[in-house]
Design an enzyme around this catalytic site. Structure first.
Site, PDB file in Angstrom:
ATOM      1  N   ASP A 158      23.175  46.471  40.070  1.00 33.09           N
ATOM      2  CA  ASP A 158      23.658  45.394  38.476  1.00 33.09           C
ATOM      3  C   ASP A 158      22.371  46.301  38.211  1.00 33.09           C
ATOM      4  OD1 ASP A 158      26.251  45.193  40.033  1.00 33.09           O
ATOM      5  OD2 ASP A 158      25.674  43.462  41.434  1.00 33.09           O
ATOM      6  N   ASP A 215      25.771  39.897  37.559  1.00 29.50           N
ATOM      7  CA  ASP A 215      25.755  39.135  38.643  1.00 29.50           C
ATOM      8  C   ASP A 215      25.748  37.735  39.113  1.00 29.50           C
ATOM      9  OD1 ASP A 215      28.115  41.151  38.798  1.00 29.50           O
ATOM     10  OD2 ASP A 215      27.869  41.883  41.015  1.00 29.50           O
ATOM     11  N   ARG A 265      36.422  42.133  34.007  1.00 32.81           N
ATOM     12  CA  ARG A 265      34.774  40.627  34.922  1.00 32.81           C
ATOM     13  C   ARG A 265      34.657  40.928  33.552  1.00 32.81           C
ATOM     14  NH1 ARG A 265      32.898  43.353  40.983  1.00 32.81           N
ATOM     15  NH2 ARG A 265      35.627  44.038  41.669  1.00 32.81           N
ATOM     16  N   ASP A 288      28.252  50.015  39.168  1.00 29.02           N
ATOM     17  CA  ASP A 288      28.090  48.804  39.702  1.00 29.02           C
ATOM     18  C   ASP A 288      28.396  47.462  38.026  1.00 29.02           C
ATOM     19  OD1 ASP A 288      29.057  46.742  41.711  1.00 29.02           O
ATOM     20  OD2 ASP A 288      27.436  46.550  42.426  1.00 29.02           O
TER      21      ASP A 288
END
Length: 432
Positions: free
Chosen positions: A213, A256, A309, A252
């Protein structure tokens, strides 16, 4: 010595004195650096990161622990210098973590063409995860890349872009197990995984899975992510090839927040051109670390051409207000993912939906969890997102009422003004 929560309050209260001082700048590059923005701290009541002592980053850094960096290697050196000391790191220009190219990370004997031949579903099948020499060499190559592109951010640190084109490409900022971090004014181009793994058992037809990420907040507290631009940059998913009939996914997430992370505010950022973008909680089975934590505020962010997301939530009390969602015409899945024990409040957001995309898709139910979603606007009109979702997708009926009321908010804007406001003020280099 690390800045405690008590001393962070003192730092915030003494900023007026600091503003009048002239300090020397210790720069890794030996170049002069502007002090603008470097000592900024999160304002009181500005989201979850303002709770329990607030977030000041490296505002307590002395002159010996202020750095200016212009290469990836210099950034990593500044992060590990003087362990335990508060620091301010100013980024000038674009730091390239993968300037040497993917070949520099390849383990001896790794051959991608051989990999494709060995694990072709027509040869290997689809029932067993891949294993063997080429998979071992792929994993070894991936480990080399991971070691090279991850930068671990210590406690009491501010990383801030200065001047034009400040940012990082191909690198992954790891905020792990620390407290009190600020990251501002950077353009973060998603790392491109050089060695995705083929998993023939992933879904009905298999999938390529990638790592890295742009930023990971893992088990950390008091993190403020502000006025950054997260993007796939020169390598959007549309540019990626396909093998075995599946996209060779080399991205990815963009951000996060996972594994017991807590007290995070993400404000005035742009998240753009990405698939699985922002995940808060990464496992339904992580209740032992995540339950009662993962408290995150998202406000005044732009989510442009994001497939899904934005965010997906498990466990956390997440306050998402005053964000603008510009939904892509093709491939859109959802914006808010309602996951395991999530407590999402989504209020006063603006959505720009293209023709043919229903507002019912904005919410996605993964697990049974109540959600608060009111005063949101879609294409300029107020829409009850839960009602329209339940009417059009009755097999995923959502319950209303997240069970808590956010109180840590400062500025709250009319959602109808957000498209124009955020177009001019959100993202790297747009602070006023």
């Amino acid at each position: 010595m690390r800045t405690t929560r008590t001393t962070r309050r003192a730092v915030r209260g003494s900023l007026t004195l600091l503003a009048g001082c002239t300090a020397l700048v210790v720069a890794v590059t030996s170049a002069p650096a502007s002090a603008a923005g470097a000592r900024d701290v999160l304002p009181p009541r500005d989201g979850w990161a303002s709770a329990d002592g607030g977030t000041t980053g490296g505002a307590g850094a002395d002159a010996a622990h202020r750095y200016t960096v212009s290469t990836w290697e210099q950034l990593r050196a500044a992060l590990v210098d003087a362990p335990g000391a508060p620091r301010v790191i100013k980024v000038k220009g674009t730091l390239n973590a993968t300037a040497a190219g993917c070949a520099a990370f390849e383990a001896d004997g790794y051959d991608f063409d051989r990999y494709l031949a060995d694990y072709d579903p027509a040869v290997w099948g689809r029932d067993t995860p891949v294993s063997g020499a080429q998979e071992d060499l792929r994993a070894a190559s991936a480990a080399r890349q991971g070691a090279a592109i991850k930068a671990y951010v210590p406690a009491d640190t501010t990383i801030v872009g200065v001047g034009k084109n400040a940012g990082i490409t191909g690198g992954s900022l790891q905020i792990q197990g620390v407290d009190n971090v600020v990251v501002r004014d950077l353009t973060l181009e998603s790392p491109l995984d050089c060695f995705p793994q083929w998993d023939p058992t992933d879904g009905a037809t298999g999938a390529w899975n990638s790592e890295y990420d742009s930023m990971v907040v893992y088990g950390s507290t008091h993190v403020w992510v502000d006025h950054n631009t997260f993007t796939d940059g020169a390598h959007p998913d549309s540019s990626l090839p396909s093998y075995y009939g599946e996209i060779y996914q080399q991205h990815d997430g963009e951000l996060d927040v996972v594994r017991g992370a807590d007290l995070v505010t993400a404000s005035w950022n742009v998240f753009a051109d990405h698939d699985k973008t922002l995940m808060i909680g990464n496992s339904d089975s992580a209740g032992g670390t995540d339950r009662g934590k993962l408290r995150v505020t998202l406000h005044h962010n732009v989510f442009r051409d994001i497939v899904e997301r934005a965010p997906r939530v498990r466990f956390g009390q997440v306050d998402a207000y005053n964000n603008h969602y510009i939904v892509p015409a093709g491939g859109y899945q959802y914006s808010f993912g309602i996951g395991q024990e999530s407590q999402l409040v989504a209020q006063k957001n603006a959505f720009t939906l293209p023709e043919g995309v229903s507002a019912a898709k904005i919410l996605k139910k993964w697990k049974e969890a109540p959600v608060t979603a009111d005063a949101n606007y879609v294409n300029g009109k107020r829409v009850d997102l839960i009602a329209v979702h339940n009417a059009e997708i009755p097999e995923e009926t959502l319950a209303s009422g997240a069970g808590w009321t956010p109180s840590l908010r400062t500025r709250v804007d009319d959602p109808r003004k957000l498209p124009g406001l955020l177009a001019h003020q959100a993202g790297a280099g747009k602070r006023r």
